[in-house]
Design an enzyme around this catalytic site. Sequence first.
Site, PDB file in Angstrom:
ATOM      1  N   SER A 107      -2.224 -36.264  -2.111  1.00 43.03           N
ATOM      2  CA  SER A 107      -1.694 -37.830  -2.254  1.00 43.03           C
ATOM      3  C   SER A 107       0.003 -37.618  -2.646  1.00 43.03           C
ATOM      4  O   SER A 107       0.519 -38.554  -2.905  1.00 43.03           O
ATOM      5  CB  SER A 107      -2.553 -38.834  -3.192  1.00 43.03           C
ATOM      6  OG  SER A 107      -2.418 -38.200  -4.229  1.00 43.03           O
ATOM      7  N   SER A 141      -4.552 -32.975  -4.515  1.00 45.20           N
ATOM      8  CA  SER A 141      -2.890 -33.625  -4.383  1.00 45.20           C
ATOM      9  C   SER A 141      -1.741 -33.111  -5.008  1.00 45.20           C
ATOM     10  O   SER A 141      -0.804 -33.546  -4.505  1.00 45.20           O
ATOM     11  CB  SER A 141      -3.130 -35.003  -4.620  1.00 45.20           C
ATOM     12  OG  SER A 141      -4.152 -35.835  -3.791  1.00 45.20           O
ATOM     13  N   LYS A 176       5.826 -38.951  -9.754  1.00 48.83           N
ATOM     14  CA  LYS A 176       4.657 -39.515  -8.856  1.00 48.83           C
ATOM     15  C   LYS A 176       4.415 -40.906  -9.262  1.00 48.83           C
ATOM     16  O   LYS A 176       4.396 -41.209 -10.548  1.00 48.83           O
ATOM     17  CB  LYS A 176       3.537 -38.686  -8.775  1.00 48.83           C
ATOM     18  CG  LYS A 176       2.313 -39.437  -7.931  1.00 48.83           C
ATOM     19  CD  LYS A 176       1.129 -38.642  -7.706  1.00 48.83           C
ATOM     20  CE  LYS A 176       0.407 -38.979  -6.898  1.00 48.83           C
ATOM     21  NZ  LYS A 176      -1.038 -38.159  -6.714  1.00 48.83           N
TER      22      LYS A 176
HETATM   23  N1  GLN Z   1      -7.426 -35.672  -0.409  1.00 48.73           N
HETATM   24  C1  GLN Z   1      -8.263 -36.251  -1.491  1.00 48.73           C
HETATM   25  C2  GLN Z   1      -8.646 -37.480  -1.645  1.00 48.73           C
HETATM   26  O1  GLN Z   1      -8.450 -38.217  -0.784  1.00 48.73           O
HETATM   27  C3  GLN Z   1      -7.615 -35.662  -3.020  1.00 48.73           C
HETATM   28  C4  GLN Z   1      -6.642 -36.715  -3.374  1.00 48.73           C
HETATM   29  C5  GLN Z   1      -6.244 -36.329  -4.705  1.00 48.73           C
HETATM   30  O2  GLN Z   1      -6.239 -35.193  -5.322  1.00 48.73           O
HETATM   31  N2  GLN Z   1      -5.541 -37.495  -5.453  1.00 48.73           N
HETATM   32  O3  GLN Z   1      -9.370 -38.048  -2.169  1.00 48.73           O
END
Ligand code: GLN
Length: 494
Positions: free
Chosen positions: A160, A184, A85
């Site tokens: 994400s 994410s 990532k």
């Molecule tokens: N969807 C969540 C956010 O927007 C989690 C994102 C994540 O785990 N990086 O913060």
Amino acid sequence: MTNNTTELHDLTVAQLAAHLRERKVSAVEAATHFLARAKNHASLGAFLALDDNATLAQARAADVALAASPAGQTPSLLGVPLAHKDIFVTKDFVTTAGSKMLAGYRSPFDATVVAKLAHEGVVTLGKLNCDEFAMGSANENSAFGPVQNPWDITRTPGGSSGGSAAAVAARLAPAATGTDTGGSIRQPASFCGITGIKPTYGRASRYGMVAFASSLDQAGPMARTAEDCALLLSAMCGPDADRDSTSLDIPAENFSRSLHASIEGLRIGIPAEFFGEGLSPDVRAAVDAALAEYQKLGAKLVPIVLPRTELSIPVYYVIAPAEASSNLSRFDGVKFGHRADQYTDLIDMYKKTRAEGFGDEVKRRIMIGAYVLSHGYYDAYYLQAQKIRRMIADDFQQAFKVCDVIAGPVAPTVAWKLGDKSEDPLASYLADIFTLPGSLAGLPGMSIPVGFGAGHMPVGMQLIGNYSQEAKLLNVAHQFQQATDWHAAKPEGF
Ligand code: GLN
């Protein structure tokens, strides 16, 4: 040499590693094969950076190590290609965190997780698309464009870590790293029909992970099977106190060892709040069927309550932006990254740099974060959120008195259409409801594929364990995958 290179990408990490050890394929051949696939499927948008020379240099080094390693003693990941990532900094590849702010940025060092995997001989295929600074649930907040879900290219792969999930599902990489702050790893794994695990907060070092919300951020592997996740997680975890003060002082563990234990008598906690009104019926049906399968395997279902589940949304969306507003203050146009071309003085340079470099969602969170931390609002929002966070963690400890693991859906629905929630941040925040509680408590959680829902889109089931129970989670997931083959399903055209 393998006779049938077209099937190389269908091998799991464990199978590919065995092929490498048995000299059926070389690390250079494997890397070349996946690089070609990544380029052939570039339209998915999964990769942000590829560099054949860097990848092949790592693969050649792995081949030298393979040739030199005595049979029976070859490290288990030697020569296996994997993509990271783009939140992990890497020496050999540009790191952007999905942000224009870091376009073209090259780190002078590798993140600990990257270095640990490299130490085991893993070959880096490239860097994977993600929401800007990991903020999002659909990968649509990336400054470099969205990612398509290989199961239906009009849909989101989740976020994400959307590039990671799409790349693994489309067989562009046997495995990938992801990060999970509020879901994410688990949610994109669920949306793309793959397996992912977020370890206990602190088990994997955060050093070299571009920070979003430091009290929540955790790295973990995304692959097709629990067996592969166990192999990768064993290499990724371990203490790193010198460079990450929140790193847990728990020695690295071989998570592959406990995969085969029987789950006869396992008590699976079923939180009432995870099966309420908001859960769409197709997701519920797949999760229920998986729970019935677990009963066949000898597990018992135990009703539990996690009464503050709903509160986890406001609590997370106060705490995470608060930490983000502080972490992102480093992007000021001075130390690294983007700097505005035209400005009148220092303050104007800060303003223009940040206005140009950050996308809308990042700006929204910086504003929310600065607000909840400001004098007069700190007590009303931030401090309250911290108190409820503690209660959410306590609720889990109550639940773990009567169960060994907790199971439920990962997300209320299958992957939605690209664009569907992009104008409505609140709708996307609400979809995080089942992953946020475990994140706030710092617990390990995973997602395993358990079937298909609306539009023939994959459904994932979430398994949450108590602190440092990664081995238990992987065991529970592996036993399911031995009895079912949802994890082997493959999107058409890949
Ligand atoms: N969807 C969540 C956010 O927007 C989690 C994102 C994540 O785990 N990086 O913060």
